[in-house]
Design an enzyme around this catalytic site. Structure first.
Site, mmCIF file in Angstrom:
data_model
loop_
_atom_site.group_PDB
_atom_site.id
_atom_site.type_symbol
_atom_site.label_atom_id
_atom_site.label_comp_id
_atom_site.label_asym_id
_atom_site.label_seq_id
_atom_site.Cartn_x
_atom_site.Cartn_y
_atom_site.Cartn_z
ATOM 1 N N LYS A 47 0.870 -1.226 -0.117
ATOM 2 C CA LYS A 47 0.013 -0.111 0.111
ATOM 3 C C LYS A 47 1.008 1.765 -0.083
ATOM 4 O O LYS A 47 0.930 2.074 1.055
ATOM 5 C CB LYS A 47 -0.763 0.116 1.462
ATOM 6 C CG LYS A 47 -2.048 -0.899 0.595
ATOM 7 C CD LYS A 47 -3.579 -0.864 2.055
ATOM 8 C CE LYS A 47 -4.132 -2.203 3.147
ATOM 9 N NZ LYS A 47 -3.833 -3.320 2.620
ATOM 10 N N ASP B 284 3.250 7.101 -0.910
ATOM 11 C CA ASP B 284 4.024 8.383 -1.026
ATOM 12 C C ASP B 284 4.163 9.017 -2.960
ATOM 13 O O ASP B 284 3.816 8.367 -3.886
ATOM 14 C CB ASP B 284 5.700 8.279 0.045
ATOM 15 C CG ASP B 284 5.963 9.557 0.000
ATOM 16 O OD1 ASP B 284 5.571 10.403 -0.041
ATOM 17 O OD2 ASP B 284 6.531 9.269 1.321
HETATM 18 O O1 S5P Z 1 -9.363 -2.970 2.700
HETATM 19 C C1 S5P Z 1 -8.954 -3.558 2.597
HETATM 20 C C2 S5P Z 1 -7.075 -3.766 2.177
HETATM 21 C C3 S5P Z 1 -6.463 -4.728 2.694
HETATM 22 S S1 S5P Z 1 -5.338 -4.857 1.481
HETATM 23 N N1 S5P Z 1 -8.978 -4.296 3.812
HETATM 24 C C4 S5P Z 1 -7.888 -5.649 4.341
HETATM 25 O O2 S5P Z 1 -8.113 -6.388 5.073
HETATM 26 N N2 S5P Z 1 -6.397 -5.032 3.261
HETATM 27 C C5 S5P Z 1 -5.601 -6.633 3.671
HETATM 28 O O3 S5P Z 1 -6.718 -7.872 4.168
HETATM 29 C C6 S5P Z 1 -5.125 -6.398 5.125
HETATM 30 O O4 S5P Z 1 -4.558 -5.754 5.817
HETATM 31 C C7 S5P Z 1 -5.249 -8.370 5.632
HETATM 32 O O5 S5P Z 1 -4.121 -8.510 4.747
HETATM 33 C C8 S5P Z 1 -6.480 -9.211 4.396
HETATM 34 C C9 S5P Z 1 -7.503 -9.205 5.307
HETATM 35 O O6 S5P Z 1 -7.011 -10.239 6.696
HETATM 36 P P1 S5P Z 1 -8.280 -10.306 7.524
HETATM 37 O O7 S5P Z 1 -7.281 -11.722 8.659
HETATM 38 O O8 S5P Z 1 -9.060 -9.920 8.058
HETATM 39 O O9 S5P Z 1 -8.781 -11.533 6.376
#
Ligand code: S5P
Length: 264
Positions: free
Chosen positions: A92, A95
């Site tokens: 993500k 910058d």
């Molecule tokens: O909006 C977002 C974007 C991302 S990339 N919400 C998220 O949760 N993520 C990522 O997806 C977060 O950084 C994590 O690695 C994953 C979700 O993990 P979970 O354990 O909640 O399924």
């Protein structure tokens, strides 16, 4: 165009990572990305090995490893080659163009040397895409724009999300899609990857919000489900990955048979 024609969609893509990912999805019948949020290399390699046959993408947060060493990357690439999945570093970037170039190429992690796919926020404007593109394009890498988020109260909606769609079209040789909660454009070149997916839970105490694979793929029209704790914290991550793969793929097939299920 049928949603299942990933090989047809691949023909429309100029980006090698997009092509490769679409072919993998079709060949493995998988629209599952595992979010490998683990703290130790051994856990990461084990997860890659056991979930590998079920996934099309393995998503990392390489900077949360407590015992990172560069040889991990060679091992991870070997497993990705063996089981045929894409490596996605969820960095993500956020910058200015000049800074993200170094964050992408240099430092301890040298992300551009191993990650097929990265993502970026568009907050800084399109210079961030240009900077990342200068590093990644010649290597055949791809970029996803974070256009929406799964967490409660996030600010990524309305004109912000639309701006991301506009930038994706402007840089469509390098930008291969979005992190979003739903399909944002009818242009079949773009892939939609959606986090916040869990079969049993509706959220966590820190604002994460979960939906089912049926909701995300069948109703929201996304392409790929991103599943972290639903797999990583399961008693048997291999079996859990297969359950999510089947659920994600079944939702896709169902929405193809009944396109009216897709809400635009
Ligand atoms: O909006 C977002 C974007 C991302 S990339 N919400 C998220 O949760 N993520 C990522 O997806 C977060 O950084 C994590 O690695 C994953 C979700 O993990 P979970 O354990 O909640 O399924």
């Amino acid at each position: 165009m049928s949603r299942l024609c990933f090989s047809e969609r691949a023909k429309l893509c100029t980006n090698p990572t997009a092509k490769q990912l679409l072919h993998i999805m079709e060949n493995k019948k998988s629209n599952l990305c595992v979010a490998a949020d683990v703290l130790y290399q051994e856990e990461l390699l084990h997860l890659a090995e056991v979930t590998g046959p079920s996934i099309c993408v393995l998503k990392t947060h390489i900077d949360i490893l407590k015992d990172f060493s560069p040889d991990l990357l060679t091992k991870l690439q070997k497993i990705a080659d063996k089981h045929q999945f894409i490596l996605f570093e969820d960095r993500k970037f956020a910058d200015i163009g000049q800074t993200v170039k170094s964050q992408y190429h240099d430092g301890i992690y040298q992300i551009s040397s191993w990650a097929h796919l990265i993502n970026a926020h568009i907050l800084p404007g399109s210079g961030i895409i240009q900077g990342l593109q200068e590093v990644g394009m010649s290597r055949g890498r791809g970029l996803l724009l974070v256009a929406e988020m799964s967490s409660a109260g996030n600010l990524l909606h309305g004109s912000y999300t639309q701006a991301a769609v506009g930038m994706a079209h402007e840089y469509s040789d390098f930008v291969i899609g979005f992190i979003s909660q739903r399909k944002l454009t009818e242009n079949p070149k773009f892939l939609h990857l959606t986090p916040g997916v869990h079969i049993h839970n509706s959220g966590d105490p820190l604002g994460q919000q979960y939906n089912s694979p049926e909701q995300i793929i069948g109703k929201n029209g996304s392409d790929i489900i991103i599943v972290g704790r639903g797999i990583v914290q399961a008693k048997d991550p291999k079996a859990a990955a297969e359950i999510y793969r089947e659920a994600g793929w079944a939702a896709l097939e169902k929405s193809c048979r009944n396109p009216s299920l897709l809400q635009q």
